[in-house]
Motif scaffolding. Structure first.
Motif, PDB file in Angstrom:
ATOM      1  N   ASP A 116       1.760   1.773  -4.887  1.00  0.00           N
ATOM      2  CA  ASP A 116       2.028   0.451  -5.462  1.00  0.00           C
ATOM      3  C   ASP A 116       2.613   0.657  -6.855  1.00  0.00           C
ATOM      4  O   ASP A 116       2.064   1.420  -7.661  1.00  0.00           O
ATOM      5  CB  ASP A 116       0.708  -0.328  -5.532  1.00  0.00           C
ATOM      6  CG  ASP A 116       0.860  -1.778  -5.931  1.00  0.00           C
ATOM      7  OD1 ASP A 116       1.996  -2.244  -6.094  1.00  0.00           O
ATOM      8  OD2 ASP A 116      -0.186  -2.449  -6.075  1.00  0.00           O
ATOM      9  N   SER A 117       3.729  -0.012  -7.141  1.00  0.00           N
ATOM     10  CA  SER A 117       4.362   0.168  -8.446  1.00  0.00           C
ATOM     11  C   SER A 117       5.198  -1.060  -8.788  1.00  0.00           C
ATOM     12  O   SER A 117       5.593  -1.825  -7.900  1.00  0.00           O
ATOM     13  CB  SER A 117       5.243   1.429  -8.449  1.00  0.00           C
ATOM     14  OG  SER A 117       5.756   1.706  -9.742  1.00  0.00           O
ATOM     15  N   ALA A 118       5.467  -1.253 -10.076  1.00  0.00           N
ATOM     16  CA  ALA A 118       6.275  -2.382 -10.535  1.00  0.00           C
ATOM     17  C   ALA A 118       7.071  -1.981 -11.762  1.00  0.00           C
ATOM     18  O   ALA A 118       6.667  -1.097 -12.523  1.00  0.00           O
ATOM     19  CB  ALA A 118       5.383  -3.590 -10.848  1.00  0.00           C
ATOM     20  N   ARG A 119       8.198  -2.671 -11.954  1.00  0.00           N
ATOM     21  CA  ARG A 119       9.000  -2.466 -13.156  1.00  0.00           C
ATOM     22  C   ARG A 119       9.709  -3.760 -13.513  1.00  0.00           C
ATOM     23  O   ARG A 119       9.946  -4.613 -12.657  1.00  0.00           O
ATOM     24  CB  ARG A 119      10.005  -1.339 -12.965  1.00  0.00           C
ATOM     25  CG  ARG A 119      11.134  -1.639 -12.000  1.00  0.00           C
ATOM     26  CD  ARG A 119      12.033  -0.438 -11.745  1.00  0.00           C
ATOM     27  NE  ARG A 119      12.554   0.133 -12.984  1.00  0.00           N
ATOM     28  CZ  ARG A 119      13.334   1.209 -13.011  1.00  0.00           C
ATOM     29  NH1 ARG A 119      13.683   1.821 -11.877  1.00  0.00           N
ATOM     30  NH2 ARG A 119      13.784   1.683 -14.161  1.00  0.00           N
ATOM     31  N   SER A 120      10.051  -3.910 -14.786  1.00  0.00           N
ATOM     32  CA  SER A 120      10.787  -5.074 -15.266  1.00  0.00           C
ATOM     33  C   SER A 120      12.083  -4.627 -15.920  1.00  0.00           C
ATOM     34  O   SER A 120      12.150  -3.546 -16.526  1.00  0.00           O
ATOM     35  CB  SER A 120       9.954  -5.873 -16.280  1.00  0.00           C
ATOM     36  OG  SER A 120       8.818  -6.452 -15.665  1.00  0.00           O
ATOM     37  N   HIS A 123       6.142  -6.822 -16.512  1.00  0.00           N
ATOM     38  CA  HIS A 123       5.104  -6.176 -15.707  1.00  0.00           C
ATOM     39  C   HIS A 123       5.524  -4.740 -15.410  1.00  0.00           C
ATOM     40  O   HIS A 123       6.639  -4.503 -14.942  1.00  0.00           O
ATOM     41  CB  HIS A 123       4.965  -6.980 -14.405  1.00  0.00           C
ATOM     42  CG  HIS A 123       3.969  -6.457 -13.424  1.00  0.00           C
ATOM     43  ND1 HIS A 123       4.016  -6.798 -12.087  1.00  0.00           N
ATOM     44  CD2 HIS A 123       2.902  -5.630 -13.551  1.00  0.00           C
ATOM     45  CE1 HIS A 123       3.027  -6.222 -11.446  1.00  0.00           C
ATOM     46  NE2 HIS A 123       2.332  -5.503 -12.310  1.00  0.00           N
ATOM     47  N   SER A 124       4.653  -3.787 -15.707  1.00  0.00           N
ATOM     48  CA  SER A 124       4.908  -2.381 -15.386  1.00  0.00           C
ATOM     49  C   SER A 124       3.680  -1.814 -14.683  1.00  0.00           C
ATOM     50  O   SER A 124       2.548  -2.116 -15.074  1.00  0.00           O
ATOM     51  CB  SER A 124       5.201  -1.570 -16.652  1.00  0.00           C
ATOM     52  OG  SER A 124       6.408  -1.998 -17.260  1.00  0.00           O
ATOM     53  N   ALA A 130     -12.597  13.009 -10.910  1.00  0.00           N
ATOM     54  CA  ALA A 130     -11.448  13.552 -10.199  1.00  0.00           C
ATOM     55  C   ALA A 130     -11.412  12.979  -8.785  1.00  0.00           C
ATOM     56  O   ALA A 130     -12.443  12.896  -8.113  1.00  0.00           O
ATOM     57  CB  ALA A 130     -11.529  15.078 -10.142  1.00  0.00           C
ATOM     58  N   GLY A 131     -10.239  12.579  -8.347  1.00  0.00           N
ATOM     59  CA  GLY A 131     -10.079  12.014  -7.021  1.00  0.00           C
ATOM     60  C   GLY A 131      -9.965  10.505  -6.999  1.00  0.00           C
ATOM     61  O   GLY A 131      -9.626   9.920  -5.970  1.00  0.00           O
ATOM     62  N   LEU A 132     -10.255   9.868  -8.132  1.00  0.00           N
ATOM     63  CA  LEU A 132     -10.074   8.421  -8.205  1.00  0.00           C
ATOM     64  C   LEU A 132      -8.580   8.116  -8.292  1.00  0.00           C
ATOM     65  O   LEU A 132      -7.870   8.685  -9.123  1.00  0.00           O
ATOM     66  CB  LEU A 132     -10.797   7.851  -9.427  1.00  0.00           C
ATOM     67  CG  LEU A 132     -10.710   6.335  -9.624  1.00  0.00           C
ATOM     68  CD1 LEU A 132     -11.410   5.605  -8.481  1.00  0.00           C
ATOM     69  CD2 LEU A 132     -11.312   5.923 -10.967  1.00  0.00           C
ATOM     70  N   VAL A 133      -8.092   7.231  -7.434  1.00  0.00           N
ATOM     71  CA  VAL A 133      -6.682   6.822  -7.446  1.00  0.00           C
ATOM     72  C   VAL A 133      -6.626   5.329  -7.721  1.00  0.00           C
ATOM     73  O   VAL A 133      -7.248   4.533  -7.012  1.00  0.00           O
ATOM     74  CB  VAL A 133      -5.970   7.155  -6.123  1.00  0.00           C
ATOM     75  CG1 VAL A 133      -4.511   6.697  -6.166  1.00  0.00           C
ATOM     76  CG2 VAL A 133      -6.046   8.650  -5.848  1.00  0.00           C
ATOM     77  N   ILE A 134      -5.890   4.953  -8.763  1.00  0.00           N
ATOM     78  CA  ILE A 134      -5.827   3.559  -9.187  1.00  0.00           C
ATOM     79  C   ILE A 134      -4.393   3.155  -9.508  1.00  0.00           C
ATOM     80  O   ILE A 134      -3.562   3.987  -9.873  1.00  0.00           O
ATOM     81  CB  ILE A 134      -6.704   3.301 -10.427  1.00  0.00           C
ATOM     82  CG1 ILE A 134      -6.370   4.291 -11.555  1.00  0.00           C
ATOM     83  CG2 ILE A 134      -8.187   3.353 -10.073  1.00  0.00           C
ATOM     84  CD1 ILE A 134      -7.147   4.052 -12.846  1.00  0.00           C
ATOM     85  N   ALA A 135      -4.127   1.873  -9.349  1.00  0.00           N
ATOM     86  CA  ALA A 135      -2.895   1.293  -9.867  1.00  0.00           C
ATOM     87  C   ALA A 135      -3.207   0.737 -11.248  1.00  0.00           C
ATOM     88  O   ALA A 135      -4.136  -0.062 -11.415  1.00  0.00           O
ATOM     89  CB  ALA A 135      -2.400   0.186  -8.952  1.00  0.00           C
ATOM     90  N   ILE A 136      -2.460   1.192 -12.231  1.00  0.00           N
ATOM     91  CA  ILE A 136      -2.597   0.700 -13.602  1.00  0.00           C
ATOM     92  C   ILE A 136      -1.403  -0.204 -13.842  1.00  0.00           C
ATOM     93  O   ILE A 136      -0.252   0.223 -13.679  1.00  0.00           O
ATOM     94  CB  ILE A 136      -2.625   1.867 -14.600  1.00  0.00           C
ATOM     95  CG1 ILE A 136      -3.817   2.783 -14.294  1.00  0.00           C
ATOM     96  CG2 ILE A 136      -2.698   1.354 -16.030  1.00  0.00           C
ATOM     97  CD1 ILE A 136      -3.856   4.047 -15.151  1.00  0.00           C
ATOM     98  N   GLU A 137      -1.653  -1.483 -14.228  1.00  0.00           N
ATOM     99  CA  GLU A 137      -0.527  -2.415 -14.285  1.00  0.00           C
ATOM    100  C   GLU A 137      -0.631  -3.457 -15.403  1.00  0.00           C
ATOM    101  O   GLU A 137      -1.026  -4.596 -15.177  1.00  0.00           O
ATOM    102  CB  GLU A 137      -0.311  -3.101 -12.947  1.00  0.00           C
ATOM    103  CG  GLU A 137      -1.509  -3.774 -12.309  1.00  0.00           C
ATOM    104  CD  GLU A 137      -1.119  -4.480 -11.011  1.00  0.00           C
ATOM    105  OE1 GLU A 137      -0.080  -5.167 -10.983  1.00  0.00           O
ATOM    106  OE2 GLU A 137      -1.851  -4.329 -10.025  1.00  0.00           O
ATOM    107  N   PRO A 138      -0.229  -3.077 -16.602  1.00  0.00           N
ATOM    108  CA  PRO A 138      -0.165  -4.072 -17.673  1.00  0.00           C
ATOM    109  C   PRO A 138       0.927  -5.113 -17.421  1.00  0.00           C
ATOM    110  O   PRO A 138       2.028  -4.769 -16.995  1.00  0.00           O
ATOM    111  CB  PRO A 138       0.143  -3.233 -18.917  1.00  0.00           C
ATOM    112  CG  PRO A 138       0.724  -1.967 -18.404  1.00  0.00           C
ATOM    113  CD  PRO A 138       0.122  -1.727 -17.066  1.00  0.00           C
TER     114      PRO A 138
END
Length: 262
Positions: free
Chosen positions: A118-122, A243-244, A207-215
């Motif tokens: 999951d990813s975003a860009r502006s 949004h990123s 270790a092993g935690l995968v997250i989407a970081i999205e300010p």
């Protein structure tokens, strides 16, 4: 796959994180192609069709098209979120032709080989306004700060605090209704990752935690409302948003950006 003691948050093994890489690369490649395609005169539905075509060719599965959470009016029905100007999140692609100076935020998530990214860009189409470039920059700087705080032994609040500090330095307030989240076999999982918080508080990062970081920030408010389309979130005062986002794995060697773009 390991888990936290409470059994809610799953930790990925090093091998599983490697298995997530193709999905991350694909998402990054699609966002790059969409930015190259976006131009004055291009319709939002054309962008959605391009992403749909790339999904089909890759053998991937959209995380959006059938998505119907409690806050959505109906199944989303498209494969992209395209938020323009005063829209900042969950923008439902519709018959709109991009105009000179539009600020566009594109959010994209798919499953590939059973794993989600999951990813975003502006970005601005055509002639940019300085204040729009500053807003985009703030989300990108905040994303970098949040990723740098995603270290083994730290706390979830460290990530939130790092994002919030950047927002406040730029003079933006922060909405806490929507933020980052866990990623794995599904698009949204625990933990929730707010875009502001207190350092040293919350879940211990392993270790092993995968997250989407999205300010995501709005220029002059932190209040939003839902568009009549039942999905698109807009600023209450008409100011613009940006949004990123990246999907990030926490590893013993530091944070690994799975959705990095060339």
């Amino acid at each position: 796959m390991l888990a936290y003691p409470e059994g809610v948050i799953e930790l990925k093994s090093p091998n599983e994180i490697q298995q997530m890489r193709p999905a991350g690369k694909f998402v990054g490649d699609v966002l790059t192609a969409l930015k190259e395609k976006a131009a004055v005169g291009v319709n939002l539905l054309e962008l959605d069709e391009l992403a749909h075509q790339m999904i089909r060719e890759a053998g991937a599965t959209s995380c959006y098209i059938d998505y119907h959470p409690s806050f959505g009016a109906s199944p989303f029905g498209k494969v992209l979120c395209t938020s323009v100007n005063d829209a900042v999140l969950h923008g439902l692609p519709h018959d709109y032709t991009l105009q000179d100076g539009d600020l566009v935020s594109v959010d994209f998530a798919v499953a590939l080989n059973g794993w989600v990214a999951d990813s975003a860009r502006s970005f601005v189409v055509g002639t940019p306004r300085p204040q729009d470039l500053r807003l985009i920059e703030a989300t990108e700087v905040a994303l970098t700060a949040g990723i740098e705080a995603a270290k083994v032994g730290g706390k979830l609040g460290d990530i939130s605090w790092a994002i919030g500090e950047v927002a406040h330095e730029y003079g933006y307030s922060v909405n806490l209704d929507f933020g980052g989240h866990g990623v794995g076999r599904t698009m949204h999982g625990d933990p929730h990752v707010p875009n502001d918080g207190r350092k040293g508080r919350g879940l211990k990062l392993k270790a092993g935690l995968v997250i989407a970081i999205e300010p995501w920030f709005l220029e002059t408010t932190d209040e939003i409302y839902t568009d009549p389309d039942g999905w698109t979130l807009r600023s209450q005062d008409g100011s613009r948003g940006a949004h990123s986002e990246h999907t990030v794995a926490i590893t013993p060697d530091g944070p690994l950006i799975l959705t990095a773009r060339d």
